[in-house]
Design a protein around this motif. Sequence first.
Motif, PDB file in Angstrom:
ATOM      1  N   ILE A  32       0.799  -1.221   0.000  1.00 30.65           N
ATOM      2  CA  ILE A  32       0.000   0.000   0.000  1.00 30.65           C
ATOM      3  C   ILE A  32       0.830   1.269   0.000  1.00 30.65           C
ATOM      4  O   ILE A  32       1.871   1.330   0.606  1.00 30.65           O
ATOM      5  N   ALA A  33       0.383   2.304  -0.709  1.00 32.06           N
ATOM      6  CA  ALA A  33       0.806   3.690  -0.867  1.00 32.06           C
ATOM      7  C   ALA A  33       1.919   4.205   0.023  1.00 32.06           C
ATOM      8  O   ALA A  33       1.717   4.739   1.087  1.00 32.06           O
ATOM      9  N   GLU A  52       4.229   0.339  -1.467  1.00 31.79           N
ATOM     10  CA  GLU A  52       3.238   0.711  -2.477  1.00 31.79           C
ATOM     11  C   GLU A  52       2.334  -0.453  -2.797  1.00 31.79           C
ATOM     12  O   GLU A  52       2.758  -1.594  -2.914  1.00 31.79           O
ATOM     13  N   HIS A  53       1.048  -0.139  -2.936  1.00 29.47           N
ATOM     14  CA  HIS A  53       0.012  -1.138  -3.160  1.00 29.47           C
ATOM     15  C   HIS A  53       0.189  -1.760  -4.547  1.00 29.47           C
ATOM     16  O   HIS A  53      -0.083  -1.146  -5.545  1.00 29.47           O
ATOM     17  N   THR A  92      -7.180   6.128   2.065  1.00 33.26           N
ATOM     18  CA  THR A  92      -6.518   6.607   0.856  1.00 33.26           C
ATOM     19  C   THR A  92      -7.547   7.014  -0.187  1.00 33.26           C
ATOM     20  O   THR A  92      -8.600   6.372  -0.323  1.00 33.26           O
ATOM     21  N   SER A 114      -4.318   2.926   3.191  1.00 34.65           N
ATOM     22  CA  SER A 114      -2.934   2.894   2.727  1.00 34.65           C
ATOM     23  C   SER A 114      -1.983   2.348   3.783  1.00 34.65           C
ATOM     24  O   SER A 114      -0.835   2.046   3.493  1.00 34.65           O
ATOM     25  N   HIS A 115      -2.457   2.253   5.011  1.00 40.71           N
ATOM     26  CA  HIS A 115      -1.594   1.819   6.104  1.00 40.71           C
ATOM     27  C   HIS A 115      -2.472   1.445   7.283  1.00 40.71           C
ATOM     28  O   HIS A 115      -3.635   1.862   7.365  1.00 40.71           O
TER      29      HIS A 115
END
Length: 281
Positions: free
Chosen positions: A9-10, A18-19, A224, A232-233
Amino acid sequence: MYKRAVLLIAVFLSGCAEHSVISKTATLPNNEIVDIAGTKANIDAGTLEKLHNLFAYRASWPTALTHGRIVELVSREFLGTPYLSNHLIGSQNTPEQLVIDLRVFDCFTFIDYVEALSTSHNVDEFVQRLINIRYADGEITFAQRKHFFTDWAEKNQLVAKDITAQISPDAVSVIKNLNQKADGSSYLPGLPIIQREITYIPSARINDKLLARLHTGDYIGIYTNLPGLDASHTGIFIMTQNGPVFRNASSRKENMKVVDYPFMNYVKTTPGIIVMRSLSK
């Protein structure tokens, strides 16, 4: 050596990478396939030892501790544990394995291990609890893995309740097609597109009143705006004597480990938060 695929994820927002869907070889040796509680698990000797030590330590705790306090004590044991992405085994083309490894975490395995440990008293209970947290219907397959944070409150074997709307009158709801990228392709090939209403509290609306409604041990997803994703987290809200912190497995270059970060400093730079409260008492 195994191919790996995880929901990542982002990175520009958070502590998870990153996703994307990535296949890599294993980076940590000495895992073995062993039978625990009648289930085949991919586990190393160090993790088994850590589990036994944690449960021996837990046996000394007062029986009246709240679930949130137990989450805080359990998660504290992992502060400083290294961050590593791509550590679960399974994809559209690779058979899923039950990976249990307390030597490294990403943001999502960190919270599923902590929740499983906080509701268990021995290794057998932990393994069964982890299966029910990580997989819908307790079925150890890639298709049934709970890839999205909001799966905890949506898929069978519910882990938590989404209390986002309940604790804030400023919560915002949006409809998302989870697993669908902006170009229409999938983040995770072989998995369906899931239309889901996602509710979050915008960071500008997170204030002292909201903080007073959060409990130590609440699970926090960083919302996100990216299409096809909910969070995203992820991490844990912990209230300390010095104020609230966000305990998380962070991939930020200055961290790359489980850390406590001042909660407001973290969330004010994000679009907002999703709040899950464990169904365990």
